[in-house]
Write an enzyme that holds these catalytic residues in place. Structure first.
Site, short mmCIF file in Angstrom:
data_model
loop_
_atom_site.label_atom_id
_atom_site.label_comp_id
_atom_site.label_asym_id
_atom_site.label_seq_id
_atom_site.Cartn_x
_atom_site.Cartn_y
_atom_site.Cartn_z
N GLY A 30 0.83 -1.20 0.00
CA GLY A 30 0.00 0.00 0.00
C GLY A 30 0.87 1.24 0.00
N SER A 31 0.21 2.39 -0.05
CA SER A 31 0.95 3.65 -0.22
C SER A 31 1.72 4.02 1.05
CB SER A 31 -0.03 4.76 -0.60
OG SER A 31 -1.03 4.92 0.40
N GLY A 87 0.46 -0.98 6.45
CA GLY A 87 -0.60 0.00 6.65
C GLY A 87 -1.90 -0.68 7.03
N LYS A 99 -7.98 -4.54 6.71
CA LYS A 99 -6.94 -4.42 5.69
C LYS A 99 -7.43 -5.07 4.42
CE LYS A 99 -2.68 -5.25 6.59
NZ LYS A 99 -2.39 -4.08 5.73
N GLU A 108 -0.41 -10.58 3.27
CA GLU A 108 -0.14 -9.71 4.43
C GLU A 108 -0.40 -10.47 5.72
OE1 GLU A 108 -2.80 -6.50 3.54
OE2 GLU A 108 -1.22 -5.28 2.62
N LYS A 126 -7.34 6.96 9.28
CA LYS A 126 -7.70 5.53 9.32
C LYS A 126 -8.35 5.15 10.66
CE LYS A 126 -5.68 4.98 5.31
NZ LYS A 126 -4.55 4.04 5.14
O1 DER Z 1 -4.37 -3.30 1.27
C1 DER Z 1 -3.84 -3.17 2.37
O2 DER Z 1 -3.96 -3.99 3.30
C2 DER Z 1 -3.08 -1.90 2.64
O3 DER Z 1 -2.09 -2.10 3.62
C3 DER Z 1 -4.09 -0.89 3.12
O4 DER Z 1 -4.69 -1.46 4.23
C4 DER Z 1 -3.49 0.45 3.45
O5 DER Z 1 -3.15 1.04 2.24
P1 DER Z 1 -2.74 2.58 2.20
O6 DER Z 1 -1.53 2.70 3.10
O7 DER Z 1 -2.41 2.81 0.76
O8 DER Z 1 -3.90 3.37 2.70
#
Ligand code: DER
Length: 242
Positions: A30-31, A87, A99, A108, A126
């Site tokens: 993720g970002s 994330g 997630k 993950e 979040k």
């Molecule tokens: O897809 C996932 O599990 C990512 O970790 C997501 O939960 C968080 O993505 P983001 O950091 O781009 O918001």
């Protein structure tokens, strides 16, 4: 600070505070996790961190790590890790997570379950009071008879009448719907996104019932797994532990 700057702050802090030389590290997707991977590559290139080996949680994280020269392995080599950093889409007061927004929830969860420490990195957007309405809960299912599985999932006692399951279309490597074909995960599966109008009252029960459903591979409820959450907000960075 922009949301990207907040994500960078927590991604960098996770590496700075929780990774030391010689560690086996799980790399999230993720970002926000991408900033942690970036920082790890930077500190290894500088020689600050040495003898690190990492397990990526998605093809795209693997590609990012490879581009940074981070040595990679798999859980077939190492069945436990020192730390995993990732994330989340939602964090509740008990630090249970949703997630899977990026479609990587299975790998993950496999990686983060075997990590001695699971460090979650989020910007304050979040945080939620209860899992569910704020972000649809992803469920990875086998493609075979996915409409049947969708109906079975919606009828689960812990979810009955509270959720609408939507088959995720388009690319599962980002949250943009860029096609009308079902999104396919790195594992060749589909994703149902469970949309709730009201909070999940019993997330552990929902997690157990989802996992017990034939056709469901895994789900995006990460219950009781979090070691610490690093949160970046307008008033700075904080760390919460269960
Ligand atoms: O897809 C996932 O599990 C990512 O970790 C997501 O939960 C968080 O993505 P983001 O950091 O781009 O918001």
């Amino acid at each position: 600070a922009t949301q990207d700057e907040l994500k960078k702050q927590v991604g960098y802090k996770a590496i700075d505070d929780y990774v030391t030389s010689g560690m086996k590290v799980g790399l999230g997707t993720g970002s926000t996790a991408a900033f942690a991977v970036e920082r790890l590559g930077e500190l290894m290139a500088a020689g600050t961190l040495t003898d690190i080996i990492a397990v990526p949680t998605s093809v795209r994280t693997k590609e990012q790590a490879e581009s940074l020269g981070i040595p990679l392995t798999t859980l077939d080599e190492f069945s436990s890790l020192d730390v995993a950093i990732d994330g989340a889409d939602e964090v509740d007061p008990q630090l249970n997570l949703v997630k899977g927004g990026g479609g990587a929830l299975l790998r993950e969860k496999m990686v983060e379950i075997v990590a001695d420490k699971f460090i979650v990195i989020v910007d304050e957007s979040k945080l939620c009071d209860a899992l569910g309405p704020g972000f649809p809960i992803p469920v990875e299912i086998t493609p075979f008879c996915h409409e049947h599985t969708k109906r079975v999932v919606e009828a689960l006692p812990a979810l009955a009448g509270k959720c609408k399951a939507v088959l995720r279309l388009g690319s599962s490597t980002n949250n943009q719907v860029d096609g009308d074909e079902p999104a396919v995960t790195d594992n060749g599966n589909y994703i149902l996104d469970l949309n709730f109008d009201e909070p999940l009252t019993d997330a552990p029960a929902a997690a157990a019932q989802l996992k017990a459903t034939c056709g469901v591979v895994d789900h995006g409820l990460f219950i009781g797994m979090t070691t610490a959450v690093i949160i970046a907000g307008s008033d700075g960075i904080s760390v919460k532990e269960p």
